[in-house]
Design a protein around this motif. Structure first.
Motif, PDB file in Angstrom:
ATOM      1  N   UNK A 156       0.833  -1.199   0.000  1.00 34.38           N
ATOM      2  CA  UNK A 156       0.000   0.000   0.000  1.00 34.38           C
ATOM      3  C   UNK A 156       0.873   1.256   0.000  1.00 34.38           C
ATOM      4  N   UNK A 157       1.963   1.231   0.792  1.00 33.26           N
ATOM      5  CA  UNK A 157       2.898   2.362   0.802  1.00 33.26           C
ATOM      6  C   UNK A 157       3.514   2.556  -0.585  1.00 33.26           C
ATOM      7  N   UNK A 158       3.910   1.436  -1.236  1.00 29.39           N
ATOM      8  CA  UNK A 158       4.462   1.517  -2.591  1.00 29.39           C
ATOM      9  C   UNK A 158       3.467   2.079  -3.577  1.00 29.39           C
ATOM     10  N   UNK A 159       2.172   1.690  -3.431  1.00 29.19           N
ATOM     11  CA  UNK A 159       1.133   2.175  -4.335  1.00 29.19           C
ATOM     12  C   UNK A 159       0.930   3.679  -4.170  1.00 29.19           C
ATOM     13  N   UNK A 160       0.781   4.139  -2.918  1.00 27.47           N
ATOM     14  CA  UNK A 160       0.569   5.564  -2.659  1.00 27.47           C
ATOM     15  C   UNK A 160       1.782   6.385  -3.099  1.00 27.47           C
ATOM     16  N   UNK A 161       2.984   5.872  -2.797  1.00 22.94           N
ATOM     17  CA  UNK A 161       4.211   6.583  -3.178  1.00 22.94           C
ATOM     18  C   UNK A 161       4.341   6.672  -4.695  1.00 22.94           C
ATOM     19  N   UNK A 162       3.977   5.600  -5.407  1.00 16.57           N
ATOM     20  CA  UNK A 162       4.058   5.596  -6.872  1.00 16.57           C
ATOM     21  C   UNK A 162       3.100   6.592  -7.501  1.00 16.57           C
ATOM     22  N   UNK A 163       1.845   6.604  -7.024  1.00 21.66           N
ATOM     23  CA  UNK A 163       0.858   7.555  -7.549  1.00 21.66           C
ATOM     24  C   UNK A 163       1.308   8.991  -7.277  1.00 21.66           C
ATOM     25  N   UNK A 164       1.815   9.234  -6.074  1.00 24.84           N
ATOM     26  CA  UNK A 164       2.265  10.581  -5.703  1.00 24.84           C
ATOM     27  C   UNK A 164       3.461  11.010  -6.545  1.00 24.84           C
ATOM     28  N   UNK A 217       7.039   1.423  -9.160  1.00 25.70           N
ATOM     29  CA  UNK A 217       7.490   1.778 -10.513  1.00 25.70           C
ATOM     30  C   UNK A 217       6.340   1.783 -11.511  1.00 25.70           C
ATOM     31  N   UNK A 218       5.457   0.779 -11.446  1.00 25.56           N
ATOM     32  CA  UNK A 218       4.343   0.687 -12.386  1.00 25.56           C
ATOM     33  C   UNK A 218       3.395   1.871 -12.252  1.00 25.56           C
ATOM     34  N   UNK A 219       3.019   2.198 -11.017  1.00 26.56           N
ATOM     35  CA  UNK A 219       2.061   3.285 -10.813  1.00 26.56           C
ATOM     36  C   UNK A 219       2.700   4.649 -11.069  1.00 26.56           C
ATOM     37  N   UNK A 220       3.979   4.800 -10.736  1.00 28.02           N
ATOM     38  CA  UNK A 220       4.667   6.061 -11.028  1.00 28.02           C
ATOM     39  C   UNK A 220       4.694   6.307 -12.535  1.00 28.02           C
ATOM     40  N   UNK A 221       4.987   5.268 -13.317  1.00 30.63           N
ATOM     41  CA  UNK A 221       5.017   5.389 -14.783  1.00 30.63           C
ATOM     42  C   UNK A 221       3.620   5.706 -15.329  1.00 30.63           C
ATOM     43  N   UNK A 222       2.603   5.014 -14.814  1.00 32.24           N
ATOM     44  CA  UNK A 222       1.237   5.217 -15.291  1.00 32.24           C
ATOM     45  C   UNK A 222       0.758   6.633 -15.027  1.00 32.24           C
ATOM     46  N   UNK A 227       9.359  -6.214 -13.225  1.00 29.47           N
ATOM     47  CA  UNK A 227       8.413  -6.819 -12.290  1.00 29.47           C
ATOM     48  C   UNK A 227       7.300  -7.565 -13.034  1.00 29.47           C
ATOM     49  N   UNK A 228       6.735  -6.926 -14.065  1.00 34.42           N
ATOM     50  CA  UNK A 228       5.680  -7.571 -14.856  1.00 34.42           C
ATOM     51  C   UNK A 228       6.212  -8.833 -15.536  1.00 34.42           C
ATOM     52  N   UNK A 229       7.401  -8.735 -16.127  1.00 31.10           N
ATOM     53  CA  UNK A 229       7.985  -9.899 -16.809  1.00 31.10           C
ATOM     54  C   UNK A 229       8.233 -11.042 -15.822  1.00 31.10           C
ATOM     55  N   UNK A 230       8.642 -10.706 -14.604  1.00 29.75           N
ATOM     56  CA  UNK A 230       8.877 -11.732 -13.590  1.00 29.75           C
ATOM     57  C   UNK A 230       7.582 -12.437 -13.218  1.00 29.75           C
ATOM     58  N   UNK A 266      14.965  10.229 -17.712  1.00 33.61           N
ATOM     59  CA  UNK A 266      15.723   9.402 -16.759  1.00 33.61           C
ATOM     60  C   UNK A 266      14.774   8.704 -15.799  1.00 33.61           C
ATOM     61  N   UNK A 267      13.787   9.450 -15.291  1.00 35.24           N
ATOM     62  CA  UNK A 267      12.843   8.870 -14.338  1.00 35.24           C
ATOM     63  C   UNK A 267      11.806   7.986 -15.030  1.00 35.24           C
ATOM     64  N   UNK A 268      11.145   8.541 -16.059  1.00 35.21           N
ATOM     65  CA  UNK A 268      10.008   7.846 -16.675  1.00 35.21           C
ATOM     66  C   UNK A 268      10.454   6.686 -17.547  1.00 35.21           C
ATOM     67  N   UNK A 269      11.365   6.946 -18.482  1.00 42.19           N
ATOM     68  CA  UNK A 269      11.742   5.938 -19.473  1.00 42.19           C
ATOM     69  C   UNK A 269      12.839   4.994 -18.997  1.00 42.19           C
ATOM     70  N   UNK A 270      13.470   5.312 -17.886  1.00 42.82           N
ATOM     71  CA  UNK A 270      14.515   4.416 -17.390  1.00 42.82           C
ATOM     72  C   UNK A 270      14.122   3.780 -16.053  1.00 42.82           C
ATOM     73  N   UNK A 271      14.121   4.562 -14.985  1.00 40.95           N
ATOM     74  CA  UNK A 271      13.879   3.981 -13.668  1.00 40.95           C
ATOM     75  C   UNK A 271      12.480   3.362 -13.552  1.00 40.95           C
ATOM     76  N   UNK A 272      11.441   4.142 -13.860  1.00 41.94           N
ATOM     77  CA  UNK A 272      10.072   3.638 -13.708  1.00 41.94           C
ATOM     78  C   UNK A 272       9.759   2.544 -14.729  1.00 41.94           C
TER      79      UNK A 272
END
Length: 448
Positions: free
Chosen positions: A14-22, A217-222, A64-67, A51-57
Motif C-alpha cells: 500500500x505504501x508503494x502504491x501511494x508513493x508511486x501515484x504521488x 514503478x508501475x504506478x509512477x510510470x502510469x 516486475x511484470x515480466x517476472x 531518466x525517471x520515466x523511461x529508465x527507472x520507472x
C-alpha cells in the motif's frame, strides 16, 4: 526489550502504491511532456524526465511484470497437474469445471446488466456532443464453435510459448487425468510435480517480497503519462464506470458469497486487499495469477486441487470488470451519438459480452477490443471508442482488481461445494502470514 515487529507485506505494498501515484503525479506536474528539462551534453541531449520515466520507472515496472508473467505458465501447468492427479474421481472434476464456468458466466451477465441499468438511469452521455476523427478497428467476435475448437491444442508447446491459457488448462487436465490412471508410474511422476510445485510457490513468495518496489514503478510510470485533462473532461463517464465497479466488488460478490456459502464476506474482502492491489498495478489478470493462487489457497483455505483449476480459468474467461465497462460505454456512446437502442439491442449486448469473455486474454487493454465487438453487434459507431480511450487506462487497472476478486470468490464457492475448502483457514486472520516475509540475511548465513 521486545523485538520490533516487521511491517506486513500488505502495508508495504500500500505504501508503494501511494508513493508511486504521488511520485508520478508530482513528476507530471513539475516536468510535463511539453516542458521537459533538457541538459545538452557532448554527444546527446540529457532528459531529466526521461531518466525517471523511461529508465527507472519503465525498467523497474517492466522487470516486475515480466517476472510475474514468467511464473504464470509453469505455475498453472504444474499446479493444475498436481491438483488433477490428486482427484481420483473424474466425475468430481466435471462438477468443479461445470460449477466454475457457470458461476463465471452468471457473474459476468449480472455485471453487464447492472452496468447498463445504472448507465441508463444516470445517462452520462446525454448532452455530450463529442466528435472524433479517430477510428478503432473492430475484431470479429469468434463463433461459439470456434471457441470450443480453439480450447484444444494441436501443439501444447506452442500453447506454452504463446501463453494460451485455455489450451494449457486443457492439456494439464488431460495430463493429470492420465497420471492418475497410470498406477505406480503416475505416482512417481506426481511426486516430481509436487516437488516442482513447492519450489515454484517459494519463487512466488520471493517475488511477492519485491512487489512494493514493482508496484511503485508501475504506478509512477502510469500516473506520469496519464492525461489528466482527458480524465477531467470525461469525469461523468469515468465516475459511473468506477462506481459500478465498486458496487459489483463490494456488494454483488459479498451477497453471492454469503448466499451460497454462509461465509463472512468481510473476511473475504480483507484477505483480498493485497491481491487487488497487485491486479490494480499490473492491469493483467494473467500476470496476477501467482498472487491470486497464493491468496486463495493459503489465506482462504481452498485446496490446491480446486484453486489450480478455477483461478487460471477465471483469469481467462471471467471478465466482470470488462463487462461493466462495456455496458456503461455502450450506453454512453449511444447517447453521445443520439442512437436509440431497443430492448433487443440491450439483450444482444449482454449475450455478446458474456460469450466474448470466453477465451479473451487477461492482458491490459483487451477490454477495448471486446467493446469493438459489442458495438458492431448493435450497429453503434466503433469510432466512439476514441471518446473513452483516454481514460481507459485507469479504469483498466480498477476492473482488473474486480476481475481477480471474482476469480477468488468463485474459487471459494466451488471449493466449499465439493469439500475442497478449509473454513478454519478462511476464518484465521493470520493465515499464511508466516510465508509473507523471507529473511534473506538468514538465507545467506545458512549457505555458509
Amino acid at each position: 526489550m521486545t523485538e520490533k515487529k516487521p511491517m506486513s507485506l500488505t502495508a508495504r505494498i500500500i505504501i508503494g502504491m501511494v508513493a508511486g501515484i504521488s511520485a508520478g503525479g508530482l513528476l507530471q506536474w513539475i516536468l510535463p511532456k511539453d516542458g521537459d528539462l533538457i541538459i545538452p551534453l557532448y554527444f546527446f541531449d540529457f532528459s531529466i524526465r526521461g531518466v525517471f520515466v523511461d529508465f527507472f520507472f519503465e525498467v523497474g515496472g517492466q522487470i516486475f511484470i515480466s517476472s510475474l508473467k514468467m511464473l504464470v505458465v509453469p505455475l498453472v501447468f504444474v499446479s493444475l497437474i498436481c491438483g488433477t492427479c490428486s482427484i481420483s474421481d473424474t466425475s468430481k472434476l466435471g462438477q468443479i469445471g461445470g460449477r466454475a464456468v457457470g458461476l463465471y458466466l452468471i457473474t459476468t451477465a449480472i455485471a453487464i446488466s447492472l452496468a447498463m441499468t445504472i448507465a441508463i438511469l444516470i445517462a452520462p452521455g446525454e448532452g455530450v456532443n463529442m466528435t472524433s476523427d479517430a477510428t478503432y478497428t473492430a475484431k470479429e467476435a469468434p463463433s461459439l464453435a470456434k471457441v470450443f475448437i480453439d480450447m484444444f491444442p494441436s501443439n501444447p508447446f506452442a500453447a506454452f510459448t504463446e501463453g494460451n491459457m485455455l489450451q494449457i488448462i486443457v492439456f494439464a487436465l488431460l495430463f493429470g487425468i492420465a497420471m492418475a490412471l497410470s498406477g505406480e508410474a503416475g505416482e512417481r511422476v506426481a511426486a516430481v510435480f509436487e516437488d516442482l510445485n513447492e519450489v515454484i510457490m517459494r519463487l512466488v513468495t520471493i517475488l511477492m517480497n519485491l512487489a512494493p518496489y514493482g508496484v511503485f514503478c508501475l504506478l509512477a510510470k502510469t500516473f506520469t503519462d496519464l492525461p489528466l485533462g482527458e480524465l477531467l473532461s470525461l469525469a461523468y463517464y469515468f465516475m459511473v464506470v468506477f462506481g459500478v465497479l465498486l458496487i459489483h466488488a463490494l456488494v454483488t460478490y459479498p451477497v453471492i458469497l454469503k448466499a451460497l456459502t454462509g461465509l463472512n464476506p468481510l473476511i473475504f474482502l480483507r484477505k483480498m486487499r493485497e491481491t487487488a492491489i497487485f491486479a490494480f498495478s499490473t492491469s493483467s489478470s494473467n500476470a496476477t495469477i501467482p498472487v491470486t493462487l497464493e491468496t486463495v489457497t493459503k489465506k482462504m483455505g481452498v485446496k490446491n486441487s480446486i484453486a489450480s483449476f478455477t483461478v487460471p480459468l477465471g483469469a481467462t474467461i471471467n471478465m466482470d470488470g470488462t463487462a461493466i465497462m462495456q455496458g456503461v460505454a455502450t450506453v454512453f456512446i449511444a447517447q453521445v451519438f443520439n442512437v436509440d437502442l431497443t430492448i433487443t439491442d440491450y439483450l444482444m449486448v449482454i449475450l455478446t459480452a458474456t460469450l466474448a469473455s470466453i477465451g479473451t486474454a487477461g492482458v491490459p487493454g483487451v477490454g477495448l477490443i471486446m467493446l469493438a465487438m459489442v458495438l458492431n453487434q448493435v450497429g453503434l459507431p466503433v469510432e466512439g471508442i476514441a471518446l473513452i480511450i483516454g481514460v481507459d487506462r485507469l479504469l483498466d487497472m480498477t476492473r482488473t482488481a474486480v476481475n481477480v476478486t471474482g476469480d477468488s470468490m468463485v474459487s471459494v464457492i466451488v471449493g466449499k461445494s465439493v469439500d475442497g475448502f478449509d473454513e478454519q483457514v478462511f476464518n484465521d486472520r493470520d493465515a499464511a502470514k508466516k510465508d509473507e516475509d523471507i529473511d534473506f540475511h538468514h538465507l545467506k548465513k545458512s549457505k555458509v
